[in-house]
Design a protein around this motif. Sequence first.
Motif, mmCIF file in Angstrom:
data_model
loop_
_atom_site.group_PDB
_atom_site.id
_atom_site.type_symbol
_atom_site.label_atom_id
_atom_site.label_comp_id
_atom_site.label_asym_id
_atom_site.label_seq_id
_atom_site.Cartn_x
_atom_site.Cartn_y
_atom_site.Cartn_z
ATOM 1 N N PHE A 196 -6.956 -3.306 -7.812
ATOM 2 C CA PHE A 196 -7.157 -1.884 -8.064
ATOM 3 C C PHE A 196 -8.626 -1.474 -7.996
ATOM 4 O O PHE A 196 -9.038 -0.481 -8.590
ATOM 5 N N SER A 197 -9.401 -2.242 -7.233
ATOM 6 C CA SER A 197 -10.839 -1.967 -7.115
ATOM 7 C C SER A 197 -11.159 -0.906 -6.078
ATOM 8 O O SER A 197 -12.299 -0.439 -5.993
ATOM 9 N N GLY A 198 -10.184 -0.536 -5.244
ATOM 10 C CA GLY A 198 -10.430 0.449 -4.190
ATOM 11 C C GLY A 198 -10.739 -0.169 -2.840
ATOM 12 O O GLY A 198 -10.918 0.565 -1.864
ATOM 13 N N ARG A 199 -10.793 -1.487 -2.742
ATOM 14 C CA ARG A 199 -11.097 -2.110 -1.455
ATOM 15 C C ARG A 199 -9.834 -2.224 -0.598
ATOM 16 O O ARG A 199 -8.714 -2.025 -1.080
ATOM 17 N N VAL A 200 -10.032 -2.542 0.676
ATOM 18 C CA VAL A 200 -8.918 -2.734 1.602
ATOM 19 C C VAL A 200 -8.884 -4.183 2.064
ATOM 20 O O VAL A 200 -9.894 -4.894 2.009
ATOM 21 N N TRP A 201 -7.696 -4.604 2.521
ATOM 22 C CA TRP A 201 -7.503 -5.954 3.027
ATOM 23 C C TRP A 201 -6.791 -5.889 4.372
ATOM 24 O O TRP A 201 -6.099 -4.918 4.683
ATOM 25 N N SER A 202 -6.919 -6.965 5.135
ATOM 26 C CA SER A 202 -6.093 -7.106 6.332
ATOM 27 C C SER A 202 -4.651 -7.316 5.895
ATOM 28 O O SER A 202 -4.376 -7.671 4.733
ATOM 29 N N GLY A 203 -3.716 -7.096 6.819
ATOM 30 C CA GLY A 203 -2.315 -7.274 6.481
ATOM 31 C C GLY A 203 -2.022 -8.671 5.962
ATOM 32 O O GLY A 203 -1.239 -8.848 5.020
ATOM 33 N N ALA A 204 -2.655 -9.690 6.557
ATOM 34 C CA ALA A 204 -2.408 -11.065 6.141
ATOM 35 C C ALA A 204 -2.848 -11.291 4.698
ATOM 36 O O ALA A 204 -2.140 -11.916 3.900
ATOM 37 N N ARG A 205 -4.039 -10.788 4.346
ATOM 38 C CA ARG A 205 -4.521 -10.950 2.971
ATOM 39 C C ARG A 205 -3.718 -10.088 1.997
ATOM 40 O O ARG A 205 -3.493 -10.480 0.853
ATOM 41 N N ALA A 206 -3.297 -8.917 2.457
ATOM 42 C CA ALA A 206 -2.485 -8.051 1.602
ATOM 43 C C ALA A 206 -1.163 -8.725 1.261
ATOM 44 O O ALA A 206 -0.661 -8.599 0.139
ATOM 45 N N GLN A 207 -0.589 -9.469 2.216
ATOM 46 C CA GLN A 207 0.649 -10.185 1.942
ATOM 47 C C GLN A 207 0.412 -11.264 0.882
ATOM 48 O O GLN A 207 1.224 -11.443 -0.034
ATOM 49 N N ALA A 208 -0.710 -11.968 0.976
ATOM 50 C CA ALA A 208 -1.009 -13.019 0.006
ATOM 51 C C ALA A 208 -1.180 -12.455 -1.404
ATOM 52 O O ALA A 208 -0.867 -13.133 -2.389
ATOM 53 N N LEU A 209 -1.632 -11.205 -1.502
ATOM 54 C CA LEU A 209 -1.818 -10.561 -2.804
ATOM 55 C C LEU A 209 -0.561 -9.867 -3.307
ATOM 56 O O LEU A 209 -0.539 -9.347 -4.418
ATOM 57 N N GLY A 210 0.471 -9.831 -2.484
ATOM 58 C CA GLY A 210 1.714 -9.178 -2.884
ATOM 59 C C GLY A 210 1.727 -7.683 -2.646
ATOM 60 O O GLY A 210 2.638 -6.994 -3.111
ATOM 61 N N LEU A 211 0.753 -7.173 -1.906
ATOM 62 C CA LEU A 211 0.714 -5.739 -1.614
ATOM 63 C C LEU A 211 1.736 -5.348 -0.554
ATOM 64 O O LEU A 211 2.149 -4.187 -0.483
ATOM 65 N N VAL A 212 2.117 -6.289 0.299
ATOM 66 C CA VAL A 212 3.225 -6.105 1.228
ATOM 67 C C VAL A 212 4.086 -7.358 1.155
ATOM 68 O O VAL A 212 3.655 -8.412 0.680
ATOM 69 N N ASP A 213 5.310 -7.246 1.653
ATOM 70 C CA ASP A 213 6.238 -8.372 1.563
ATOM 71 C C ASP A 213 6.133 -9.342 2.729
ATOM 72 O O ASP A 213 6.115 -10.553 2.540
ATOM 73 N N THR A 214 6.067 -8.777 3.945
ATOM 74 C CA THR A 214 6.173 -9.608 5.140
ATOM 75 C C THR A 214 5.308 -9.037 6.246
ATOM 76 O O THR A 214 5.083 -7.828 6.308
ATOM 77 N N LEU A 215 4.836 -9.924 7.128
ATOM 78 C CA LEU A 215 4.149 -9.484 8.331
ATOM 79 C C LEU A 215 5.179 -9.320 9.445
ATOM 80 O O LEU A 215 6.036 -10.189 9.640
ATOM 81 N N GLY A 216 5.100 -8.192 10.152
ATOM 82 C CA GLY A 216 6.051 -7.966 11.234
ATOM 83 C C GLY A 216 5.953 -6.558 11.766
ATOM 84 O O GLY A 216 5.502 -5.651 11.070
ATOM 85 N N THR A 217 6.357 -6.390 13.004
ATOM 86 C CA THR A 217 6.365 -5.073 13.633
ATOM 87 C C THR A 217 7.746 -4.443 13.481
ATOM 88 O O THR A 217 8.752 -5.159 13.335
ATOM 89 N N PRO A 218 7.835 -3.126 13.523
ATOM 90 C CA PRO A 218 9.130 -2.466 13.316
ATOM 91 C C PRO A 218 10.234 -2.960 14.239
ATOM 92 O O PRO A 218 11.330 -3.296 13.787
ATOM 93 N N GLU A 219 9.962 -3.008 15.535
ATOM 94 C CA GLU A 219 11.025 -3.374 16.471
ATOM 95 C C GLU A 219 11.481 -4.808 16.259
ATOM 96 O O GLU A 219 12.684 -5.101 16.263
ATOM 97 N N ALA A 220 10.521 -5.732 16.044
ATOM 98 C CA ALA A 220 10.886 -7.137 15.857
ATOM 99 C C ALA A 220 11.723 -7.312 14.597
ATOM 100 O O ALA A 220 12.743 -8.017 14.597
ATOM 101 N N VAL A 221 11.308 -6.672 13.509
ATOM 102 C CA VAL A 221 12.032 -6.806 12.241
ATOM 103 C C VAL A 221 13.426 -6.200 12.352
ATOM 104 O O VAL A 221 14.427 -6.803 11.931
ATOM 105 N N LEU A 222 13.515 -5.005 12.928
ATOM 106 C CA LEU A 222 14.795 -4.311 12.992
ATOM 107 C C LEU A 222 15.769 -4.993 13.951
ATOM 108 O O LEU A 222 16.964 -5.081 13.664
ATOM 109 N N ARG A 223 15.267 -5.512 15.064
ATOM 110 C CA ARG A 223 16.160 -6.198 16.003
ATOM 111 C C ARG A 223 16.648 -7.527 15.411
ATOM 112 O O ARG A 223 17.777 -7.949 15.671
#
Length: 270
Positions: A196-223
């Motif tokens: 909650f410091s206001g900084r940003v992370w890459s998607g990969a680091r955000a996943q490690a912190l639990g800010l997102v669940d999974t790495l993936g693009t919409p079409e790949a995930v949905l298909r």
Amino acid sequence: MKFRRFWPLKRGPVVPVVRLSGVIGSMPGRNGLTLAAVEAMLAQAFAHKSTDTVAILVNSPGGSPVQSALIGEKIRLLAERKKKRVLAFAEDVAASGGYWLLCAGDEMFAHRCSLIGSIGVISAGFGFTEAIAKLGIERRIRARGERKALLDPFRPQSPQDLELLDEIQADIHHAFIEHVRARRGGRLTGDDSEIFSGRVWSGARAQALGLVDTLGTPEAVLRARFGDELRLRAYGRRRSWLQRRLGMAGLGGELLDLAEERLAFARFGL
């Protein structure tokens, strides 16, 4: 006479896709992501009956905390009413209010190079006190209420004004933090002081912190979930009848919107 029998072609499932792109909030006569601007397309997407899933694509550097909350609440309300699962995907950036929108998803995805987070509050402006003095301009203002002229850029900042601004920002930041905690639950793995410091992370680091669940693009995930016969139905904002009639007359406003949006994305190197 013989009749040939035609079998109906097989048609795959349809997943509605709503793209929420741009700066959140709007000023009079300006475009932006607001509840009023996206409410109709959200309603149409959630009314689709082919599948129990709606995909939300977020590409936003943030903006108005109120509009972020209103849009996010609308998505959750529709999901509950229509019994839909929301898959939220970050594109280039889901930061600040953009991350607030991303949290509307039951599952949250990002590209490994997406920019995620910026869970904080910012206020920026300019001061012109010395400039108007050099130009020989006298500032005249009359107000009822000692705090009515809060942060007037044509007068020096006062400690009282800054104290009030800090109080407002703290309240908004607290609401943002509570929203993230409510949506992410025990999936957050980093320290609060970091997340909650206001900084940003890459998607990969955000996943490690639990800010997102999974790495993936919409079409790949949905298909992967619905098969190769999947069809995506895109829902986007439409210009009003008046905007279409004005045509080139509205070009100046559109260029101003584009410049403002470009500056907002530029904060993240995009």
